[in-house]
Structure formats: C-alpha cells, structure tokens
Design a protein around this motif. Structure first.
Motif, short mmCIF file in Angstrom:
data_model
loop_
_atom_site.label_atom_id
_atom_site.label_comp_id
_atom_site.label_asym_id
_atom_site.label_seq_id
_atom_site.Cartn_x
_atom_site.Cartn_y
_atom_site.Cartn_z
N TRP A 79 0.85 -1.12 -0.15
CA TRP A 79 0.06 0.05 -0.07
C TRP A 79 1.03 1.29 -0.04
CZ3 TRP A 79 -4.79 0.94 -0.79
CH2 TRP A 79 -5.44 2.25 -0.44
N TYR A 80 0.87 1.96 -0.96
CA TYR A 80 1.80 3.07 -1.22
C TYR A 80 1.12 4.14 -1.96
CZ TYR A 80 6.05 5.58 -3.07
OH TYR A 80 7.08 6.54 -2.96
N ASN A 81 1.22 5.52 -1.26
CA ASN A 81 0.42 6.75 -1.84
C ASN A 81 -1.06 6.31 -2.08
OD1 ASN A 81 2.70 8.28 -1.79
ND2 ASN A 81 3.26 8.07 -3.75
N ASN A 82 -1.65 5.87 -1.22
CA ASN A 82 -3.04 5.72 -1.22
C ASN A 82 -3.54 4.63 -2.32
OD1 ASN A 82 -3.72 7.22 1.11
ND2 ASN A 82 -3.39 9.23 -0.12
N SER A 83 -2.79 3.72 -2.68
CA SER A 83 -3.33 2.74 -3.72
C SER A 83 -2.48 1.55 -3.58
CB SER A 83 -2.93 3.28 -5.16
OG SER A 83 -1.68 3.70 -5.30
N ARG A 85 0.07 -1.02 -4.98
CA ARG A 85 0.94 -1.08 -6.00
C ARG A 85 1.83 -2.51 -5.79
NH1 ARG A 85 2.34 4.76 -7.46
NH2 ARG A 85 0.57 5.79 -6.78
#
Length: 121
Positions: A79-83, A85
């Motif tokens: 979970w990275y930068n609200n998405s 990935r």
C-alpha cells in the motif's frame, strides 16, 4: 453498467504460525481475525488486506504477498501513496494493472528471503 462488490477481508498469522482469513477486529491491545464461527488472535505485523484481485491460479492476493509476473520478475504487494502497488525493488514501485498476470509465490512474513535475495542480485 454492472458493478462488482469486492469483499473486504483480511489475513493474519496467529502466534502458532497458522494463517486466518476473515473480518478484522482490533483495539489498541490486540487484533483478531473473525472467520465463520470463531475469532483468532493474530500478530499485528502480519495483517494484510485482500486487494480484490486473484492471481493467475485463482489465489487471492493480499498486501505483503510476494508475486512473480510473466517475465519472471519478483515483487511485493504494498500500500503506497493511497493505492495498491507492486514494489519491484529499489525505487521501482508501480500501480497494479488489472491485465497483469501475477502468481503469488509467498508472502513477506513466511518467505522474506524470496524478496530480499531478488533485490540483492
């Protein structure tokens, strides 16, 4: 237009090393995974959410799974930068394309060496 509901569920490892999938119950002191008929205390650091996608073999994909793509590249679901990935190592972090064919080959908790060895090559 039809919409598909994604089941919100989690996976966590209990203190004996067994994995459980279901609803997450948590407080400041503990985390539980509630399966159909019972709840189990799980280690907080192992809890990961189902991302709503299955791999090419039908296995559910969760945060912290280690996946291999069709080219043989190995990455970690994050979970990275609200998405959601895929972390392919270093600064190589990409959004998941639903057309990508991934195969879950482990998770970062049970198979940490798969991801570490790949990124030390």
């Amino acid at each position: 237009m039809s919409k598909t509901m994604v089941k919100i569920k989690f996976r966590g490892q209990d203190f004996s090393g067994f994995w459980h999938k279901g609803d997450l119950i948590h407080s400041d002191e503990y985390m539980l995974i509630r399966e159909t008929f019972f709840s189990t205390f799980v280690k907080e650091e192992t809890v990961g959410q189902f991302i709503g996608l299955n791999d090419k073999n039908g296995a559910e994909i969760y945060i912290d799974d280690i996946v291999r793509n069709g080219f043989g590249d190995i990455g970690r679901i994050v979970w990275y930068n609200n998405s959601v990935r895929v972390d392919w190592g270093g600064d190589d972090i990409h959004l998941i394309d639903t057309d990508d064919e991934f195969e879950v080959i482990g998770n970062i908790h049970d198979n940490h060496d798969l991801f570490i060895e790949k990124n030390n090559d």
